[in-house]
Write a protein that holds these residues in place. Sequence first.
Motif, PDB file in Angstrom:
ATOM      1  N   GLY A   1      -6.404 -18.077 -13.924  1.00 38.07           N
ATOM      2  CA  GLY A   1      -7.471 -16.623 -13.291  1.00 38.07           C
ATOM      3  C   GLY A   1      -6.954 -15.413 -13.163  1.00 38.07           C
ATOM      4  O   GLY A   1      -7.485 -14.381 -13.558  1.00 38.07           O
ATOM      5  N   ALA A   2      -5.707 -15.481 -11.634  1.00 41.09           N
ATOM      6  CA  ALA A   2      -5.236 -14.350 -11.688  1.00 41.09           C
ATOM      7  C   ALA A   2      -4.103 -13.782 -12.789  1.00 41.09           C
ATOM      8  O   ALA A   2      -4.587 -12.287 -12.841  1.00 41.09           O
ATOM      9  N   HIS A   3      -3.163 -14.760 -13.087  1.00 40.88           N
ATOM     10  CA  HIS A   3      -2.600 -14.514 -13.803  1.00 40.88           C
ATOM     11  C   HIS A   3      -3.137 -13.776 -15.660  1.00 40.88           C
ATOM     12  O   HIS A   3      -2.285 -12.925 -15.929  1.00 40.88           O
ATOM     13  N   ARG A   4      -4.210 -14.216 -15.305  1.00 44.09           N
ATOM     14  CA  ARG A   4      -4.339 -13.357 -16.908  1.00 44.09           C
ATOM     15  C   ARG A   4      -4.474 -12.031 -16.854  1.00 44.09           C
ATOM     16  O   ARG A   4      -4.554 -11.055 -17.724  1.00 44.09           O
ATOM     17  N   TYR A   5      -4.551 -11.331 -15.751  1.00 45.59           N
ATOM     18  CA  TYR A   5      -5.001  -9.428 -15.862  1.00 45.59           C
ATOM     19  C   TYR A   5      -3.303  -8.850 -14.793  1.00 45.59           C
ATOM     20  O   TYR A   5      -3.100  -8.349 -14.349  1.00 45.59           O
ATOM     21  N   GLY A   6      -2.165 -10.860 -14.505  1.00 43.33           N
ATOM     22  CA  GLY A   6      -1.135  -9.550 -14.375  1.00 43.33           C
ATOM     23  C   GLY A   6      -1.438 -10.276 -13.169  1.00 43.33           C
ATOM     24  O   GLY A   6      -0.441  -9.267 -12.325  1.00 43.33           O
ATOM     25  N   VAL A   7      -2.447 -10.782 -11.801  1.00 45.54           N
ATOM     26  CA  VAL A   7      -2.044 -10.313 -10.580  1.00 45.54           C
ATOM     27  C   VAL A   7      -1.093 -12.142 -10.218  1.00 45.54           C
ATOM     28  O   VAL A   7      -1.247 -12.991 -11.131  1.00 45.54           O
ATOM     29  N   ASN A   8      -0.437 -11.741  -9.555  1.00 44.58           N
ATOM     30  CA  ASN A   8       0.677 -13.122  -8.802  1.00 44.58           C
ATOM     31  C   ASN A   8      -0.233 -14.391  -8.918  1.00 44.58           C
ATOM     32  O   ASN A   8      -1.459 -14.214  -7.481  1.00 44.58           O
ATOM     33  N   PRO A   9      -0.410 -15.487  -9.106  1.00 48.71           N
ATOM     34  CA  PRO A   9      -1.224 -16.572  -9.096  1.00 48.71           C
ATOM     35  C   PRO A   9      -0.932 -16.414  -7.340  1.00 48.71           C
ATOM     36  O   PRO A   9      -1.843 -17.140  -6.667  1.00 48.71           O
ATOM     37  N   MET A  10       0.345 -16.613  -6.514  1.00 51.77           N
ATOM     38  CA  MET A  10       0.069 -16.976  -5.045  1.00 51.77           C
ATOM     39  C   MET A  10      -0.382 -16.176  -4.510  1.00 51.77           C
ATOM     40  O   MET A  10      -1.315 -16.449  -3.928  1.00 51.77           O
ATOM     41  N   ASP A  11      -1.160 -15.321  -4.793  1.00 56.84           N
ATOM     42  CA  ASP A  11      -1.579 -14.053  -4.096  1.00 56.84           C
ATOM     43  C   ASP A  11      -3.291 -14.042  -3.899  1.00 56.84           C
ATOM     44  O   ASP A  11      -3.735 -14.609  -2.986  1.00 56.84           O
ATOM     45  N   ALA A  12      -3.133 -14.726  -5.098  1.00 54.77           N
ATOM     46  CA  ALA A  12      -5.184 -14.924  -5.452  1.00 54.77           C
ATOM     47  C   ALA A  12      -5.068 -16.504  -4.676  1.00 54.77           C
ATOM     48  O   ALA A  12      -6.494 -16.919  -4.417  1.00 54.77           O
ATOM     49  N   LEU A  13      -3.830 -17.593  -4.386  1.00 55.07           N
ATOM     50  CA  LEU A  13      -4.043 -18.328  -4.077  1.00 55.07           C
ATOM     51  C   LEU A  13      -4.411 -18.349  -2.281  1.00 55.07           C
ATOM     52  O   LEU A  13      -4.859 -18.572  -1.993  1.00 55.07           O
ATOM     53  N   ASN A  14      -3.372 -17.617  -1.617  1.00 58.32           N
ATOM     54  CA  ASN A  14      -2.927 -17.015  -0.093  1.00 58.32           C
ATOM     55  C   ASN A  14      -4.520 -16.426  -0.597  1.00 58.32           C
ATOM     56  O   ASN A  14      -4.337 -15.245   0.332  1.00 58.32           O
ATOM     57  N   PHE A  15      -5.737 -16.653   0.523  1.00 59.24           N
ATOM     58  CA  PHE A  15      -6.427 -15.522   0.572  1.00 59.24           C
ATOM     59  C   PHE A  15      -6.615 -15.290   2.603  1.00 59.24           C
ATOM     60  O   PHE A  15      -7.310 -14.529   2.279  1.00 59.24           O
ATOM     61  N   ASN A  16      -6.063 -16.240   2.948  1.00 57.28           N
ATOM     62  CA  ASN A  16      -6.127 -15.809   5.057  1.00 57.28           C
ATOM     63  C   ASN A  16      -6.312 -14.569   5.261  1.00 57.28           C
ATOM     64  O   ASN A  16      -7.270 -14.227   5.645  1.00 57.28           O
ATOM     65  N   GLN A  17      -4.816 -13.449   4.666  1.00 64.03           N
ATOM     66  CA  GLN A  17      -5.051 -12.088   5.195  1.00 64.03           C
ATOM     67  C   GLN A  17      -6.540 -11.167   4.702  1.00 64.03           C
ATOM     68  O   GLN A  17      -6.961 -10.667   5.560  1.00 64.03           O
ATOM     69  N   THR A  18      -6.565 -11.339   3.449  1.00 62.59           N
ATOM     70  CA  THR A  18      -7.594 -10.874   2.530  1.00 62.59           C
ATOM     71  C   THR A  18      -8.988 -11.352   3.732  1.00 62.59           C
ATOM     72  O   THR A  18     -10.000 -10.666   3.890  1.00 62.59           O
ATOM     73  N   PHE A  19      -9.014 -12.715   3.907  1.00 61.21           N
ATOM     74  CA  PHE A  19     -10.431 -12.807   4.329  1.00 61.21           C
ATOM     75  C   PHE A  19     -10.291 -12.370   6.088  1.00 61.21           C
ATOM     76  O   PHE A  19     -11.386 -11.849   6.427  1.00 61.21           O
ATOM     77  N   ASP A  20      -9.098 -11.859   6.479  1.00 55.07           N
ATOM     78  CA  ASP A  20      -8.854 -11.774   7.890  1.00 55.07           C
ATOM     79  C   ASP A  20      -9.360  -9.880   8.081  1.00 55.07           C
ATOM     80  O   ASP A  20     -10.218  -9.419   8.720  1.00 55.07           O
ATOM     81  N   ARG A  21      -8.647  -9.704   6.851  1.00 54.63           N
ATOM     82  CA  ARG A  21      -9.754  -8.244   6.806  1.00 54.63           C
ATOM     83  C   ARG A  21     -11.057  -7.634   6.420  1.00 54.63           C
ATOM     84  O   ARG A  21     -11.189  -6.887   7.496  1.00 54.63           O
ATOM     85  N   ILE A  22     -11.382  -8.587   5.688  1.00 53.41           N
ATOM     86  CA  ILE A  22     -13.372  -8.682   5.746  1.00 53.41           C
ATOM     87  C   ILE A  22     -13.023  -9.092   6.715  1.00 53.41           C
ATOM     88  O   ILE A  22     -14.657  -8.491   7.233  1.00 53.41           O
ATOM     89  N   ARG A  23     -13.199 -10.159   7.775  1.00 50.77           N
ATOM     90  CA  ARG A  23     -13.706 -10.342   8.854  1.00 50.77           C
ATOM     91  C   ARG A  23     -13.992  -9.532   9.664  1.00 50.77           C
ATOM     92  O   ARG A  23     -14.620  -9.013   9.867  1.00 50.77           O
ATOM     93  N   ALA A  24     -12.745  -8.016  10.357  1.00 47.10           N
ATOM     94  CA  ALA A  24     -12.957  -7.419  10.543  1.00 47.10           C
ATOM     95  C   ALA A  24     -13.906  -6.111  10.263  1.00 47.10           C
ATOM     96  O   ALA A  24     -13.125  -5.839  11.034  1.00 47.10           O
ATOM     97  N   ASP A  25     -13.603  -5.688   8.361  1.00 43.29           N
ATOM     98  CA  ASP A  25     -14.652  -4.841   8.514  1.00 43.29           C
ATOM     99  C   ASP A  25     -16.045  -4.977   8.756  1.00 43.29           C
ATOM    100  O   ASP A  25     -16.787  -4.226   9.686  1.00 43.29           O
ATOM    101  N   ILE A  26     -16.172  -6.249   8.752  1.00 41.02           N
ATOM    102  CA  ILE A  26     -17.507  -6.669   9.080  1.00 41.02           C
ATOM    103  C   ILE A  26     -18.420  -6.252  10.170  1.00 41.02           C
ATOM    104  O   ILE A  26     -19.520  -6.003  10.708  1.00 41.02           O
TER     105      ILE A  26
END
Length: 736
Positions: A407-432
């Motif tokens: 799903g990520a690859h089809r738009y040129g996103v590195n699939p490993m970035d889409a699988l490794n969600f911890n960082q994004t999640f930490d950012r969302i948690r902090a923003d909230i």
Amino acid sequence: MYNDPRYQLLETTESPETGSTGYRYEHLKTGAQVLWLKNDDDNKAFGVGFRTPPTDSTGVAHIVEHSVLSGSRKFKGREPFMEMYKSSMQTFLNAMTFSDMTIYPISSKNDQDFLNLADVYLDAVFFPAIYDKPEIFMQEGWHYELFREEDPITYKGVVYNEMRGAYGNPERQVMQQMSQTMHPDGTYSHESGGFPYHVPELTEENFQAFHQRYYHPSNAFIYLYGDVPAEDIFNLIDEEYLSQFEKTEPNSEVVPGTIPSAPIKAEHYYNAGSGAKPSEESYFGYSVILGETTDLYDAFMQPLVSDVLISSESSPLKQVLLEKKFGQAILPAGSDGIFEEFGFVVKGADEARFDEFIEVTEATIRQMAEDGVDRGALLAALNRTEMSLRESGGSLKGIYFFIRSVGAHRYGVNPMDALNFNQTFDRIRADIENGGFEKYLKERILDNPAKVMTLHLPQAGQFQVLDDELADKLKLYKDSLTREEIRQLIADNERLLKYQQTEDSPEDKATIPKLDLNDIQREVAEIPSEKQILDNSTLLVQEYPSMGIRYLHLAFDLDFVTTEELPYLAYLGRLLGIVDTKQRGYSELNNEIYQVSSGFRFAPSVLRPVDGSNYALKMMVTTSALAGQSKRMFDILAEVLLETTFNDADRIKDVLQKMRSDMEMGFESSGHSVAANRASSYFSPTAKINEQLGGIDLFDHLQELLNDYDNRQAELMRIITSLYERIFTSKGLIAS
Ligand SMILES: [Zn+2]
């Protein structure tokens, strides 16, 4: 790691989120992308996916998906896919068409079986029999049907018929109309599954051209997961498949199209039965584009926003829409393409209240944005989103990670970035913590110009008009044919029928890979289990690697339940956890549940013991929690099992109405299995019980109950309460 001169290793990435090391390769000769998530999981997965953006609504992507599974170069037979489905040790085997991609995933625990399945799928997608056998397109796509000269010609075809069925469901029409309003041009203005009245516009030539262009290694994403036999699978992929192609430029990028620069209000008509009233059977739609999936922040905010606003039982928006009785049910509406959209539909609405609906919706979201969203609700939603990412797919994690990565690859996103969600999640948690969620609501929903609000009115006989036009067109077509051409058409149909009825020859059958007895591990892999007997109940404890998540299964005895009580058992399972307890209201309760667990599921189920003895009826209770939260999870679960109250008749009615709507949708999407179970219920006692717990029998019962709710609510609450008090005792309980 696996080294092979034919594949260039692009990167190696550790992925704690998936418990794997990710190796990303490019096949040098063709440019095919290969991702291997290496870990110890013995439930190995393989997948191949292609970008397949449609440029019309003939359903070409969907028809190609069906057709490549109808025989190939090496695997003759008419249905290698079905043969493998029956005979292999697959733990997952399917194919799916999305709005802009098509994917073919499998999984198996057996090495040889894994290789066989991958071989069958690779041969199917790269060397299908569609070029040699015109019957495949006729059968899977569409054809003119005629067997006797005097009869009228009709259209037939698997996908054609399937999409007629799908469009029989008003919700499918409503969602498609919303999407077309939002995306008037570009890839997403088309129905990738096929709009039934456009399917016959597809020519066999365009069908083959679509396959030739998109089902090419240069447009392919190949995925491996788990403890796979590396050398064998990489050899197979290159030698038998990729090496036989030259690199091409598939130009398969999606065309996102124009995004609304100001909110759009639109009216549509959907095909309804005669007598459908616009004051009772209209739909309201509301949808905004939050961002693009290529931005991981938006990709994770989307489920969170949707959860807080629509899915959660404590959502103020959902509550106010139901309280003000805008409709019978609220259904989420999204997109599976490049846009992250927040959307929902109100079903069973009164057309006259459309403007009021928009006002109330926006006023409620504005109030949430200004006053702040309840912290408990927000944390529950965040936990729910995270848990569903972490344990997604359960034992089918490999398949789930495939869908995320392709799903990520089809738009040129590195699939490993889409699988490794911890960082994004930490950012969302902090923003909230800092008001980020409220800001997001304001910017991305309230102030967002890319928004559509749609009113869908019932129109009796809309499809009848199209069918009449079709009949006229077919008549004109028949009149235009010479007698000779008519005879030819009949001959073609007879040839197709013969093709469909002829059994595969023994030689063809022999091409389907079969497992040798030596390939099969005799011992069933056993999970070590410790057993304790406590008074009346049995406790089983199993240890296995689960990435810090504890799973709980409880099976409560239902031997005493009478046939008449079966439907009520289904209602009880649906109500638990989303109606009040003695200690708190359902909304707070729901927040508590999701702050400490992945949610509680209550399902009356027919179980067949391994020793083959008679079936048993059990109330299955399942949940999971992160290790540190197990204690709180048990406390809340105990509250639900021992202190639920069933006296809020309005709330119970809301839940049951949603249940009816979910069942209707389920029947539409899985008509075959519903009908199959219905049929077997006449001779199989377990199927009979399943009918009453979830089939058409239950639906009829629910329908009658809701039609006469005021008179029957007291009886309903009495029976449910009585069942509840008898079921949740420790007598005969099995816990694991
Ligand atoms: Zn289909």
